[in-house]
Motif scaffolding. Structure first.
Motif, short mmCIF file in Angstrom:
data_model
loop_
_atom_site.label_atom_id
_atom_site.label_comp_id
_atom_site.label_asym_id
_atom_site.label_seq_id
_atom_site.Cartn_x
_atom_site.Cartn_y
_atom_site.Cartn_z
N VAL A 19 41.89 43.41 36.65
CA VAL A 19 42.33 43.02 35.31
C VAL A 19 43.72 42.40 35.44
O VAL A 19 44.59 42.97 36.11
CB VAL A 19 42.38 44.24 34.36
CG1 VAL A 19 42.85 43.82 32.97
CG2 VAL A 19 41.02 44.93 34.29
N LEU A 20 43.89 41.25 34.81
CA LEU A 20 45.15 40.51 34.90
C LEU A 20 45.77 40.35 33.52
O LEU A 20 45.04 40.24 32.53
CB LEU A 20 44.90 39.12 35.48
CG LEU A 20 44.24 39.05 36.85
CD1 LEU A 20 43.48 37.76 37.03
CD2 LEU A 20 45.31 39.17 37.90
N PRO A 21 47.09 40.26 33.43
CA PRO A 21 47.71 40.00 32.12
C PRO A 21 47.55 38.55 31.68
O PRO A 21 47.58 38.25 30.49
CB PRO A 21 49.18 40.36 32.34
CG PRO A 21 49.40 40.18 33.81
CD PRO A 21 48.09 40.51 34.47
N VAL A 22 47.39 37.65 32.64
CA VAL A 22 47.24 36.21 32.40
C VAL A 22 46.27 35.65 33.43
O VAL A 22 45.85 36.36 34.35
CB VAL A 22 48.59 35.45 32.50
CG1 VAL A 22 49.56 35.91 31.42
CG2 VAL A 22 49.19 35.63 33.89
N LEU A 23 45.95 34.38 33.31
CA LEU A 23 45.13 33.72 34.31
C LEU A 23 45.98 33.39 35.53
O LEU A 23 46.96 32.66 35.44
CB LEU A 23 44.54 32.42 33.74
CG LEU A 23 43.82 31.51 34.73
CD1 LEU A 23 42.62 32.22 35.35
CD2 LEU A 23 43.40 30.23 34.04
N VAL A 24 45.62 33.98 36.66
CA VAL A 24 46.23 33.64 37.95
C VAL A 24 45.09 33.07 38.79
O VAL A 24 44.25 33.81 39.29
CB VAL A 24 46.87 34.87 38.62
CG1 VAL A 24 47.51 34.48 39.95
CG2 VAL A 24 47.89 35.54 37.70
N ARG A 25 45.05 31.75 38.86
CA ARG A 25 43.90 31.07 39.45
C ARG A 25 43.57 31.55 40.87
O ARG A 25 42.40 31.73 41.20
CB ARG A 25 44.11 29.57 39.45
CG ARG A 25 44.02 28.99 38.07
CD ARG A 25 44.08 27.46 38.12
NE ARG A 25 44.36 26.92 36.82
CZ ARG A 25 43.46 26.77 35.85
NH1 ARG A 25 42.23 27.15 36.06
NH2 ARG A 25 43.80 26.26 34.69
N ALA A 26 44.56 31.74 41.70
CA ALA A 26 44.30 32.16 43.08
C ALA A 26 43.60 33.52 43.12
O ALA A 26 42.69 33.73 43.92
CB ALA A 26 45.60 32.20 43.88
N PRO A 37 34.33 41.67 40.09
CA PRO A 37 34.53 41.41 38.66
C PRO A 37 36.02 41.22 38.34
O PRO A 37 36.86 42.00 38.80
CB PRO A 37 33.97 42.66 38.00
CG PRO A 37 33.01 43.23 39.00
CD PRO A 37 33.62 42.92 40.34
N VAL A 38 36.31 40.17 37.57
CA VAL A 38 37.71 39.85 37.28
C VAL A 38 37.86 39.50 35.79
O VAL A 38 37.04 38.78 35.23
CB VAL A 38 38.22 38.71 38.19
CG1 VAL A 38 37.42 37.43 38.02
CG2 VAL A 38 39.71 38.48 38.02
N PHE A 39 38.91 40.04 35.19
CA PHE A 39 39.15 39.93 33.76
C PHE A 39 40.58 39.41 33.51
O PHE A 39 41.50 40.19 33.28
CB PHE A 39 38.97 41.29 33.08
CG PHE A 39 37.65 41.94 33.40
CD1 PHE A 39 36.54 41.70 32.60
CD2 PHE A 39 37.50 42.76 34.51
CE1 PHE A 39 35.32 42.28 32.89
CE2 PHE A 39 36.28 43.35 34.81
CZ PHE A 39 35.18 43.10 34.00
N PRO A 40 40.77 38.09 33.55
CA PRO A 40 42.10 37.55 33.29
C PRO A 40 42.44 37.58 31.80
O PRO A 40 41.56 37.47 30.95
CB PRO A 40 42.01 36.11 33.79
CG PRO A 40 40.57 35.76 33.68
CD PRO A 40 39.82 37.04 33.91
#
Length: 119
Positions: A19-26, A37-40
């Motif tokens: 889980v990310l606070p923002v979109l971090v493309r890398a 599973p990733v949740f930007p």
């Protein structure tokens, strides 16, 4: 989590999703490539679309409380295929409203956990 080093640390500690606070493309690219599973995080329509286009499993709309469930209803119009996770300000009292307005999932944070802990 904002860097690949953060990602490496989380995965090394046994994380099964990110889980990310923002979109971090890398970070998102690594997760997509490795089927993690990733949740930007995103808030504006542009941010939500960019997170989706990057391969997010689901886009975390944060902080949801400032726009409320109605925002999800509006966003789902043009983005009906994008799965949205309401985060920030979801409570037992408004939970049904988020789902009724198009949220695919919700998270509970400090406001709920403080109540459960009696604080």
């Amino acid at each position: 989590m904002l860097t690949l080093q953060d990602l490496e640390s989380a995965l090394g500690s046994g994380a099964g999703f990110i889980v990310l606070p923002v979109l971090v493309r890398a970070v998102v690219e690594y997760c997509v490539k490795n089927k993690i599973p990733v949740f930007p995080g995103a808030l504006t329509p542009q941010e939500i679309y960019q997170a989706y286009a990057s391969g997010a499993t689901m886009v975390k709309v944060f902080p949801a409380k400032f726009f409320g469930p109605e925002y999800f209803r509006e966003i789902k119009g043009p983005f009906n295929k994008i799965e949205l996770l309401a985060c920030g300000g979801v409570t037992p009292e408004n939970l049904k409203n988020y789902f009724a307005s198009g949220a695919n999932a919700v998270t509970f944070g400090a406001s709920v956990l403080r109540r459960l802990a009696g604080g």
